[in-house]
Design a protein around this motif. Structure first.
Motif, PDB file in Angstrom:
ATOM      1  N   ARG A  50      47.483  26.812  44.404  1.00 58.42           N
ATOM      2  CA  ARG A  50      46.807  25.756  43.903  1.00 58.42           C
ATOM      3  C   ARG A  50      45.545  26.470  43.195  1.00 58.42           C
ATOM      4  NH1 ARG A  50      45.362  21.492  48.102  1.00 58.42           N
ATOM      5  NH2 ARG A  50      44.137  23.188  48.945  1.00 58.42           N
ATOM      6  N   SER A  51      45.148  26.008  42.152  1.00 60.97           N
ATOM      7  CA  SER A  51      44.191  26.246  41.132  1.00 60.97           C
ATOM      8  C   SER A  51      43.116  25.245  40.884  1.00 60.97           C
ATOM      9  CB  SER A  51      44.325  27.011  40.034  1.00 60.97           C
ATOM     10  OG  SER A  51      45.102  26.116  39.058  1.00 60.97           O
ATOM     11  N   LEU A  52      41.756  25.137  40.418  1.00 64.99           N
ATOM     12  CA  LEU A  52      40.832  24.176  40.026  1.00 64.99           C
ATOM     13  C   LEU A  52      40.577  24.599  38.719  1.00 64.99           C
ATOM     14  CD1 LEU A  52      38.537  24.287  43.243  1.00 64.99           C
ATOM     15  CD2 LEU A  52      40.482  22.828  42.951  1.00 64.99           C
ATOM     16  N   THR A  53      40.407  23.259  38.027  1.00 64.40           N
ATOM     17  CA  THR A  53      40.168  23.322  36.590  1.00 64.40           C
ATOM     18  C   THR A  53      38.804  22.393  36.579  1.00 64.40           C
ATOM     19  OG1 THR A  53      42.329  23.575  35.707  1.00 64.40           O
ATOM     20  CG2 THR A  53      40.688  22.650  34.358  1.00 64.40           C
ATOM     21  N   THR A  54      37.867  22.847  36.046  1.00 64.28           N
ATOM     22  CA  THR A  54      36.679  22.260  36.103  1.00 64.28           C
ATOM     23  C   THR A  54      36.713  21.111  35.072  1.00 64.28           C
ATOM     24  OG1 THR A  54      35.409  24.517  36.383  1.00 64.28           O
ATOM     25  CG2 THR A  54      34.182  22.617  35.348  1.00 64.28           C
ATOM     26  N   LEU A  55      36.206  20.063  35.671  1.00 70.20           N
ATOM     27  CA  LEU A  55      35.958  18.724  35.067  1.00 70.20           C
ATOM     28  C   LEU A  55      34.440  18.732  34.427  1.00 70.20           C
ATOM     29  CD1 LEU A  55      37.201  16.045  33.766  1.00 70.20           C
ATOM     30  CD2 LEU A  55      36.739  14.901  35.867  1.00 70.20           C
ATOM     31  N   VAL A  56      33.498  18.952  35.593  1.00 64.72           N
ATOM     32  CA  VAL A  56      32.113  18.815  35.185  1.00 64.72           C
ATOM     33  C   VAL A  56      31.284  19.355  36.257  1.00 64.72           C
ATOM     34  CG1 VAL A  56      31.912  16.457  36.589  1.00 64.72           C
ATOM     35  CG2 VAL A  56      30.135  17.087  34.558  1.00 64.72           C
ATOM     36  N   ARG A  57      30.366  19.970  35.564  1.00 60.81           N
ATOM     37  CA  ARG A  57      29.214  20.778  36.763  1.00 60.81           C
ATOM     38  C   ARG A  57      27.812  20.568  36.039  1.00 60.81           C
ATOM     39  NH1 ARG A  57      30.882  25.541  35.997  1.00 60.81           N
ATOM     40  NH2 ARG A  57      32.452  25.987  37.518  1.00 60.81           N
ATOM     41  N   ARG A  58      27.206  19.951  37.047  1.00 61.08           N
ATOM     42  CA  ARG A  58      25.815  19.257  36.445  1.00 61.08           C
ATOM     43  C   ARG A  58      24.525  20.066  37.482  1.00 61.08           C
ATOM     44  NH1 ARG A  58      27.219  16.904  31.879  1.00 61.08           N
ATOM     45  NH2 ARG A  58      28.382  15.167  32.103  1.00 61.08           N
ATOM     46  N   ASP A  59      23.732  20.330  36.546  1.00 59.05           N
ATOM     47  CA  ASP A  59      22.271  20.854  37.139  1.00 59.05           C
ATOM     48  C   ASP A  59      21.549  19.497  36.996  1.00 59.05           C
ATOM     49  OD1 ASP A  59      19.815  21.814  37.958  1.00 59.05           O
ATOM     50  OD2 ASP A  59      19.524  23.165  36.192  1.00 59.05           O
ATOM     51  N   ASP A  66      23.003  32.738  37.278  1.00 62.28           N
ATOM     52  CA  ASP A  66      24.004  32.218  38.513  1.00 62.28           C
ATOM     53  C   ASP A  66      24.867  33.799  38.093  1.00 62.28           C
ATOM     54  OD1 ASP A  66      26.812  31.722  39.626  1.00 62.28           O
ATOM     55  OD2 ASP A  66      26.691  29.771  38.862  1.00 62.28           O
ATOM     56  N   PRO A  67      24.951  34.471  39.383  1.00 62.17           N
ATOM     57  CA  PRO A  67      25.581  35.821  39.386  1.00 62.17           C
ATOM     58  C   PRO A  67      27.110  35.514  38.883  1.00 62.17           C
ATOM     59  CG  PRO A  67      24.950  35.282  41.567  1.00 62.17           C
ATOM     60  CD  PRO A  67      24.263  34.139  40.754  1.00 62.17           C
ATOM     61  N   TYR A  68      27.818  34.543  39.088  1.00 54.99           N
ATOM     62  CA  TYR A  68      29.133  34.266  38.934  1.00 54.99           C
ATOM     63  C   TYR A  68      29.308  33.447  37.531  1.00 54.99           C
ATOM     64  CZ  TYR A  68      29.152  35.818  43.873  1.00 54.99           C
ATOM     65  OH  TYR A  68      29.198  36.342  44.764  1.00 54.99           O
ATOM     66  N   ASP A  69      28.306  33.509  36.794  1.00 55.93           N
ATOM     67  CA  ASP A  69      28.374  33.042  35.450  1.00 55.93           C
ATOM     68  C   ASP A  69      29.250  31.577  35.291  1.00 55.93           C
ATOM     69  OD1 ASP A  69      27.833  33.172  33.034  1.00 55.93           O
ATOM     70  OD2 ASP A  69      29.821  34.063  32.257  1.00 55.93           O
ATOM     71  N   ARG A  70      28.807  30.744  36.289  1.00 51.40           N
ATOM     72  CA  ARG A  70      29.352  29.483  36.200  1.00 51.40           C
ATOM     73  C   ARG A  70      28.503  28.684  35.289  1.00 51.40           C
ATOM     74  NH1 ARG A  70      29.296  28.512  42.422  1.00 51.40           N
ATOM     75  NH2 ARG A  70      27.592  29.830  42.192  1.00 51.40           N
ATOM     76  N   VAL A  71      28.927  27.635  34.473  1.00 55.06           N
ATOM     77  CA  VAL A  71      28.055  26.922  33.711  1.00 55.06           C
ATOM     78  C   VAL A  71      27.563  25.671  34.232  1.00 55.06           C
ATOM     79  CG1 VAL A  71      27.886  25.884  31.065  1.00 55.06           C
ATOM     80  CG2 VAL A  71      29.563  27.613  31.711  1.00 55.06           C
ATOM     81  N   TRP A  72      26.171  25.690  34.338  1.00 56.84           N
ATOM     82  CA  TRP A  72      25.587  24.292  34.992  1.00 56.84           C
ATOM     83  C   TRP A  72      24.912  23.422  33.869  1.00 56.84           C
ATOM     84  CZ3 TRP A  72      26.142  23.294  40.218  1.00 56.84           C
ATOM     85  CH2 TRP A  72      26.725  24.573  41.019  1.00 56.84           C
ATOM     86  N   GLU A  73      25.405  22.428  33.340  1.00 56.67           N
ATOM     87  CA  GLU A  73      24.858  21.777  32.370  1.00 56.67           C
ATOM     88  C   GLU A  73      23.552  21.046  32.926  1.00 56.67           C
ATOM     89  OE1 GLU A  73      28.626  19.788  30.909  1.00 56.67           O
ATOM     90  OE2 GLU A  73      28.384  21.099  29.156  1.00 56.67           O
TER      91      GLU A  73
END
Length: 736
Positions: free
Chosen positions: A186-195, A209-216
């Motif tokens: 199983r994998s996860l595909t990002t739908l939305v990530r909010r700040d 973010d040391p893991y370079d996730r995109v927080w919009e």
């Protein structure tokens, strides 16, 4: 997934561009796709980007004439050729979870004013459908997936809706404890990530973010932003939200109000379940309690001074649309709060893949033979619609390579020894190239190999004696002619000269033997007066005369000459191997030899000869002659240059023959008329019993003729009540 303009110059994430990219000390890989310059540092993220030019040999670098774009978006790679184009990112840590992200900025780079739509694959699994709605859109997608090997393929697939392209590709390893819901299946595909509550108009990325996730950043006119301090990231936290996200939040402007967020299923994956998390943190003294409701029903209650996040335990799909409400109960000292949230689409990963050892061998073959113009990218066998050309896979879940045909590919250099690692090979064809050096000794270890064609090359050295022994015993069909400097064991004479010498010796021996056999047969005939119809016919034809039906008997030496010492294999059938030949008058023929393991015996052979010699029709394959010497049964047919219908219909190569409707209808009619003649034009009637596309042959004008009458049987005559329907050849359609 579409994103608003992210000024932070987002590391263009070129993950999709998928080449080897620069690997940082943390194992991350960043590629600027289509960029042709030197490595550079992105000032917004301090990430190093490198060109993909050294790691992909397909696609065309293109540029966007817009200096306002970040460097990553000013170049791209477009794939105008091929159905599937892949990057192969190597040097990864196996069994590690990676965040993989790809960016796409079209910018009307080709002045077409047309936006494409295409698919993106991670390995053999569909990842995302890229469908930009505006030339200025910065479309990105990311997935979290466990990479089981030291490499991964990211592929762009053309679905005939425009030219696929990519701007940047990026891979970054995550801590081993993060997102435990991700597993090998199983994998996860990002739908939305909010700040939530951020006052910035740029997204949070590396290094915040040391893991370079995109927080919009995200807020609402009905919310009041809050700011906190002193959030400390717990290295054991399985989500590890960045401090800058947790130190901003929002609460409703109405103290008795609530906070609501919602999302719809994505168009590119409308049915998969969701995995989602909500983040809470504050440093204000007092008790803040938040009740979380899913579509009006209470889901959970959070004390924000104790708990920092709330997630689904497993991916779920209770509703077609999710509406989440955060409210404060009467016991709470403050209104509800929300710091951030993430929503993912959970995807099941296919467990089908080509054997890793076979993939490694093929990649070494591609490198050693410099196969730069082939579709050898991604998984060799999956998805089946995009499998590699020049090879055949078996049907096991863990696909293995069983045939490899690189004939006439302009190859040079020595034969890679790694071919011997394809230990399920049954057929290998490297003929008609410019290969040099010796035949690898390791080929003798390919225990399942039954056909090896190395003819028409410049090979040198001794032929491995094991291969010669296998050829002599009939286990292996070995073709090594037209290699002038290749030597057989215990001989200093090149194979080409020796072959001619052997043919001469064979012809003399066979001729002498035939004279003796003829005399002996004549004495027996005269003595016993029992004349076999087939032998009489054979004797008459051996005087180089034609019988009343035009077929003639050939000697073994004549067959050797016609086929140029069995030089060219053109097929396999119920009898065994079929060779190309040319008669003395220039006519092309197909020479079919009954194999030792064939289910057809002497009776069936005689039956087919008798049958074919009396059956003549425009849409039936014509018998030209036969040979019946030394227990070897051979039929000589007219040659059909376009081969059989099955080969044309199943050919997936880009340059394959495509039949138009008129040709298809004519082929069907021709086959039907030939079948009708067998049923109603012959007395007694004949039932073919093996109608299939491989038994429908085509001439240079794509006119069809039925073949393989040895599988036929006479139909019922007067007084008969039935006919046998036992299939005597390869399984096929038994006609009524």
């Amino acid at each position: 997934m579409e994103r608003p303009k992210l000024i932070f110059c987002v590391h263009l994430l070129g993950l999709l561009c998928f080449t080897y990219v620069v690997c940082g000390q943390d194992g991350s890989v960043y590629l600027d796709c289509g960029y042709m310059g030197a490595e550079y540092l992105d000032p917004s993220t301090t990430i190093h980007y490198t060109s993909d030019a050294m790691y992909i040999d397909t696609g065309e670098p293109m540029t966007i004439n817009n200096s306002s774009l970040s460097t990553q978006y000013q170049s791209l790679r477009a794939f105008k050729q091929g159905k599937r184009n892949c990057y192969n990112v190597t040097g990864l840590t196996h069994n590690r979870t990676y965040l993989i992200r790809a960016w796409f900025v079209h910018g009307n780079y080709d002045s077409s004013f047309q936006l494409p739509k295409f698919d993106l694959y991670l390995g053999v699994d569909h990842w995302f459908t890229v469908n930009p709605q505006n030339f200025k859109d910065q479309v990105w997608t990311e997935t979290m997936s466990i990479i089981m090997t030291e490499y991964v393929a990211v592929c762009l697939v053309n679905i005939d809706l425009g030219t696929p392209f990519i701007s940047a590709l990026e891979l970054r390893p995550l801590a081993g404890s993060m997102y435990p819901v991700v597993n090998p299946s199983r994998s996860l595909t990002t739908l939305v990530r909010r700040d939530i509550g951020s006052s910035s108009d740029t997204a949070v990325r590396y290094m915040l973010d040391p893991y370079d996730r995109v927080w919009e950043p995200y807020t609402s006119k009905d919310w009041v932003p809050l700011n906190f301090s002193s959030f400390v990231i717990d290295s054991n936290d399985e989500l590890q939200p960045p401090a800058v996200v947790m130190e901003t939040a929002a609460q409703p402007s109405d103290p008795n109000g609530s906070i609501s967020v919602s999302w719809d299923p994505p168009t590119w994956d409308p049915d998969s379940p969701f995995f989602f998390c909500f983040y809470f943190f504050e440093s204000t003294p007092g008790s803040r309690i938040v009740v979380v409701e899913l579509n009006g029903a209470e889901w959970d209650t959070m004390n924000t001074t104790i708990n920092t996040w709330l997630c689904t335990k497993e991916p779920e799909r209770r509703f077609s649309q999710y509406h989440v409400t955060f409210r404060a109960p009467s016991a709470s000292s403050f209104p509800p709060i929300l710091n951030g949230y993430e929503v993912y689409v959970a995807n099941m990963r296919s467990q089908l893949a080509t054997d890793a050892g076979d993939v490694a061998a093929l990649m070494d073959i591609k490198d050693k033979l410099r196969l730069t113009n082939r579709s050898w990218t991604g998984d060799p066998c999956f998805p089946e619609d995009y499998s590699w050309d020049a090879l055949t896979c078996n049907q096991a879940p863990n696909r293995r390579i069983i045939a490899l045909d690189l004939s006439g590919s302009g190859l040079n250099g020595e034969i890679p020894a790694s071919i011997a690692n394809l230990n399920e090979l049954t057929s290998l064809n490297l003929s008609n190239n410019q290969l040099t050096g010796p035949i690898p000794e390791r080929f003798a270890h390919l225990t399942k190999l039954t056909s090896l064609d190395l003819s028409r090359n410049n090979l040198t050295g001794l032929v491995p004696s094991t291969l010669i022994d296998k050829n002599n015993s009939g286990v292996l069909l070995l073709r090594i002619f037209q290699n002038p400097s290749l030597l057989r064991p215990n001989s200093s004479e090149p194979t080409q000269k020796k072959s001619k010498k052997n043919v001469f010796i064979v012809v003399i021996s066979v001729s002498a033997t035939m004279v003796l056999l003829f005399a002996f047969a004549f004495i027996l005939i005269m003595k016993r007066r029992k004349i076999n119809g087939t032998k009489i016919l054979s004797m008459r034809n051996r005087k180089n005369s034609s019988n009343s039906d035009g077929a003639r008997a050939f000697t073994h030496s004549e067959i050797v000459k016609i086929t140029n010492d069995y030089e060219k294999v053109i097929g396999q059938g119920g009898y065994g191997t079929v060779f190309y030949g040319r008669l003395a008058d220039g006519r092309e023929v197909a020479v079919k030899i009954l194999s030792k393991d064939s289910r057809q015996g002497v009776k069936e052979f005689s039956a087919e000869v008798k049958l074919l010699m009396r059956v003549h029709h425009k849409y039936l394959a014509s018998l030209i002659g036969f040979s019946e010497e030394d227990k070897e049964k051979i039929l000589v047919y007219e040659y059909m240059p376009k081969g059989n219908l099955y080969s044309i219909l199943s050919d997936k190569r880009s340059n394959s023959i495509v039949l138009n409707w008129e040709q298809r209808i004519q082929i069907a009619l021709s086959a039907a008329q030939g079948l009708e003649y067998l049923h109603y034009g012959c007395k007694p009637s004949i039932v073919h019993r093996d109608i299939k596309t491989s038994n429908i042959l085509l001439n240079e004008k794509f006119e069809a003729k039925l073949a393989d009458f040895g599988l036929s049987r006479f139909g019922p005559t007067e007084g008969d009540t039935h006919i046998s329907t036992t299939v005597m050849g390869t399984p096929g359609y038994v006609d009524p």
